[in-house]
Scaffold this motif. Structure first.
Motif, PDB file in Angstrom:
ATOM      1  N   VAL A  70       4.087  68.503  40.201  1.00 44.96           N
ATOM      2  CA  VAL A  70       5.592  68.896  40.287  1.00 44.96           C
ATOM      3  C   VAL A  70       6.278  68.072  41.491  1.00 44.96           C
ATOM      4  CG1 VAL A  70       6.232  70.812  41.475  1.00 44.96           C
ATOM      5  CG2 VAL A  70       4.979  70.930  40.270  1.00 44.96           C
ATOM      6  N   ASP A  71       7.992  67.893  41.256  1.00 42.08           N
ATOM      7  CA  ASP A  71       8.758  67.834  41.692  1.00 42.08           C
ATOM      8  C   ASP A  71       9.572  68.808  42.021  1.00 42.08           C
ATOM      9  OD1 ASP A  71      10.517  66.490  43.333  1.00 42.08           O
ATOM     10  OD2 ASP A  71      11.127  64.967  41.468  1.00 42.08           O
ATOM     11  N   ASP A  72       9.759  68.633  43.594  1.00 35.20           N
ATOM     12  CA  ASP A  72      10.464  70.492  43.956  1.00 35.20           C
ATOM     13  C   ASP A  72      11.544  70.142  43.884  1.00 35.20           C
ATOM     14  OD1 ASP A  72      10.196  68.591  46.037  1.00 35.20           O
ATOM     15  OD2 ASP A  72       9.738  70.399  47.392  1.00 35.20           O
ATOM     16  N   THR A  73      12.534  68.826  43.744  1.00 38.85           N
ATOM     17  CA  THR A  73      14.302  68.894  43.825  1.00 38.85           C
ATOM     18  C   THR A  73      14.360  70.171  43.390  1.00 38.85           C
ATOM     19  OG1 THR A  73      13.557  66.274  44.092  1.00 38.85           O
ATOM     20  CG2 THR A  73      15.842  67.386  43.786  1.00 38.85           C
ATOM     21  N   ALA A  74      14.489  69.706  41.508  1.00 36.82           N
ATOM     22  CA  ALA A  74      15.356  70.677  40.664  1.00 36.82           C
ATOM     23  C   ALA A  74      14.681  72.165  41.098  1.00 36.82           C
ATOM     24  CB  ALA A  74      14.410  70.383  39.651  1.00 36.82           C
ATOM     25  N   LEU A  75      13.772  72.283  41.591  1.00 35.88           N
ATOM     26  CA  LEU A  75      12.838  73.962  42.246  1.00 35.88           C
ATOM     27  C   LEU A  75      13.726  74.455  43.245  1.00 35.88           C
ATOM     28  CD1 LEU A  75       9.206  73.550  41.049  1.00 35.88           C
ATOM     29  CD2 LEU A  75      10.510  75.285  39.773  1.00 35.88           C
TER      30      LEU A  75
END
Length: 118
Positions: A70-75
């Motif tokens: 998971v890359d939490d940037t967009a989240l």
């Protein structure tokens, strides 16, 4: 593509759920997604590409495997956008938590009474 366009697809949401449990190989992701949705490896690869391209997932090579996380940037961006709407559901969630706690307490007291009467 807007975050909710990406998250609107059930396959991509499921992939993110898998990645939330920890880094996964593309093969492991494909196995689960194929079993649950019946889609091919190339289709899963396309979903992974959409997630990567839109800031929801990262990939790193590990030998011959590709590991996704998971890359939490967009989240975080989606969470920030949703923050203005939390006031609509936060009180309801707090009330539900109170009712759940009340029910647990009542069950605990009833169980204690049952134990004493035996």
């Amino acid at each position: 593509m807007h975050a909710f366009d990406v998250l609107g697809d059930p396959v991509r949401r499921r992939i993110l759920e898998l990645l939330a449990d920890g880094e996964q190989s593309s093969g492991a992701i494909t196995t689960v997604i194929h079993a649950e949705f019946g889609i091919s490896q190339p289709a899963v690869s396309q979903h992974l590409k959409v997630l990567r391209d839109n800031g929801f997932a990262t990939v790193r090579p590990s030998g011959s495997r590709r590991l996704y996380a998971v890359d939490d940037t967009a989240l975080r961006e989606a969470d920030e956008w949703l923050s203005r709407f939390r006031r609509f559901w936060a009180p309801h969630l707090a009330a539900m938590a109170t009712e759940v706690a009340r029910g647990k307490r009542e069950r605990r007291l009833a169980a204690s009474d049952d134990f004493r009467s035996t």
